[in-house]
Each structure stands twice: as C-alpha cells, then as structure tokens.
Design an enzyme around this catalytic site. Structure first.
Site, PDB file in Angstrom:
ATOM      1  N   VAL A  58      24.263 -35.137   4.892  1.00 52.98           N
ATOM      2  CA  VAL A  58      23.529 -36.306   5.381  1.00 52.98           C
ATOM      3  C   VAL A  58      22.088 -36.282   4.866  1.00 52.98           C
ATOM      4  O   VAL A  58      21.523 -37.322   4.519  1.00 52.98           O
ATOM      5  CB  VAL A  58      23.546 -36.366   6.924  1.00 52.98           C
ATOM      6  CG1 VAL A  58      22.698 -37.529   7.430  1.00 52.98           C
ATOM      7  CG2 VAL A  58      24.975 -36.501   7.434  1.00 52.98           C
ATOM      8  N   CYS A  59      21.503 -35.096   4.781  1.00 49.47           N
ATOM      9  CA  CYS A  59      20.086 -34.960   4.411  1.00 49.47           C
ATOM     10  C   CYS A  59      19.728 -35.653   3.092  1.00 49.47           C
ATOM     11  O   CYS A  59      18.726 -36.386   3.039  1.00 49.47           O
ATOM     12  CB  CYS A  59      19.681 -33.493   4.373  1.00 49.47           C
ATOM     13  SG  CYS A  59      19.864 -32.654   5.960  1.00 49.47           S
TER      14      CYS A  59
END
Length: 199
Positions: A58-59
């Site tokens: 996700v980062c």
C-alpha cells in the site's frame, strides 16, 4: 533498540491543537543524503507523512499519490516529509528501483531509531514500524489535522489537499469555520448564538 517514550495508555489524549514534536534526521532528497529537521518548517505549514515500510504494498501507492500533489502543496506553502523507520540508504535504493517512488521530490526521512514515530505517538510497539499516519502542522507548530488508518487502508492525497486548504482558511480567518465537504471558494460559517440550532 531503546526508544525514549512512555508506553501508550489505553486512553491517550489527542495531539490535535498541541505543539508538534521537534525532530531531526537524515533524508534522501533529490539524489542526495541531507539533514532535515522540524526547524526547517518553523513559521511554515508542514505535512509529516508516516508509513510502515519501504518495499511494501500500500505504501508505494500512497507515496505516488502524494507525489502527484507535491507541486500543488508547495504552491500552498506546505513542506512535505515522508517518514518510515527504514534507513535513508533504503529510501535511496527504493527511489532508484521503483517507478512509483522515483516520482517523489520531497524528503524521505529515515527514522531507524524509531524516535520520530514514537514522539508523534504513531509507533507500533514491538514492531519497529510506524502506523499509516498523517500530521498537518501550522506555522505556529500546532497540529491542525491528523489521520491514522489501518495497515490495509490507503490514504487519499486529494482529500488531504482539501483539508490543507480548509485549515489554512480557518487559520487566516479567525471566527470562521468550514462545513463538511467545503471546497476552496465556497461559503463558510460564522458560529454565533443566532446560528445555533438553525443548521
């Protein structure tokens, strides 16, 4: 690893309207390693954008999204810093190997001691990683907005920009407030006895 912080209590006080922690660290920025600190944005607006780790899932989508609004945020006078507990060397490797991360022009701060994350009360105890947290700091060093989401829930930079504009409007217009979904140029509210109960 020793971090100078107290254990989180089950009930903690919000950091909203509190002075933001002072911090310093080494960042990867524009192809170099540079020393950065909270003093760099004294008298300015700033976003400190924590995320769990480099080379994750996700980062990179969040950081790419934030990078796409960086010029607009700069135009609003906002300094932007991303922070994870990785070392600055890891930020460099990630920036050079990922097309998404290669778009980043703001400082990527390393926090390998976990002290910055701990001071912002966003360190995951026992994991050595930061939560997915965003802090908006005003020119007086006061936290005006914060958001923390779970591991699997990514943030929205467009909404962050909207909230920056709202916070700046309220900061520059004491006595006025921005209603839900307020957009730049729309009407605001002036809280008063007469307005009470009419909304």
């Amino acid at each position: 690893m020793v971090v100078k912080t107290q254990r989180r209590k089950e009930m903690t006080l919000s950091l909203i309207n509190k002075q933001a922690p002072k911090w310093s660290g080494t960042a990867f920025h524009n192809g170099d390693f540079v020393e950065v600190s909270s003093s760099d944005y004294d008298g300015k607006w700033a976003i400190v954008f924590f995320y769990p780790a480099d080379f994750t899932f996700v980062c990179p989508t969040e950081l790419e999204d934030l990078a796409s609004y960086y010029e607009e945020l700069q135009g609003l006078g906002v300094n932007v810093y991303s922070v994870s507990t990785d070392k600055h060397f890891t930020h460099k490797a990630w920036h050079e190997s990922s097309e998404r991360i290669g778009k980043i022009k703001f400082p990527m701060v390393g926090d390998p001691t976990c002290q910055i994350a701990a001071d912002f009360e966003t360190l995951r105890e026992g994991e050595g990683a930061a939560d997915r947290s965003t802090f908006l700091i005003d020119p007086n060093g006061v936290i005006q907005y914060l958001e923390t989401s779970s591991e699997g829930v990514g943030r929205n930079a467009e909404e962050l920009v909207r909230k920056v504009k709202a916070a700046q409007y309220v900061y520059n217009h004491p006595g006025e407030v921005c209603p839900a979904k307020w957009e730049e140029g729309e009407e605001t509210l002036t809280p008063s006895f007469d307005l009470s109960g009419k909304l």
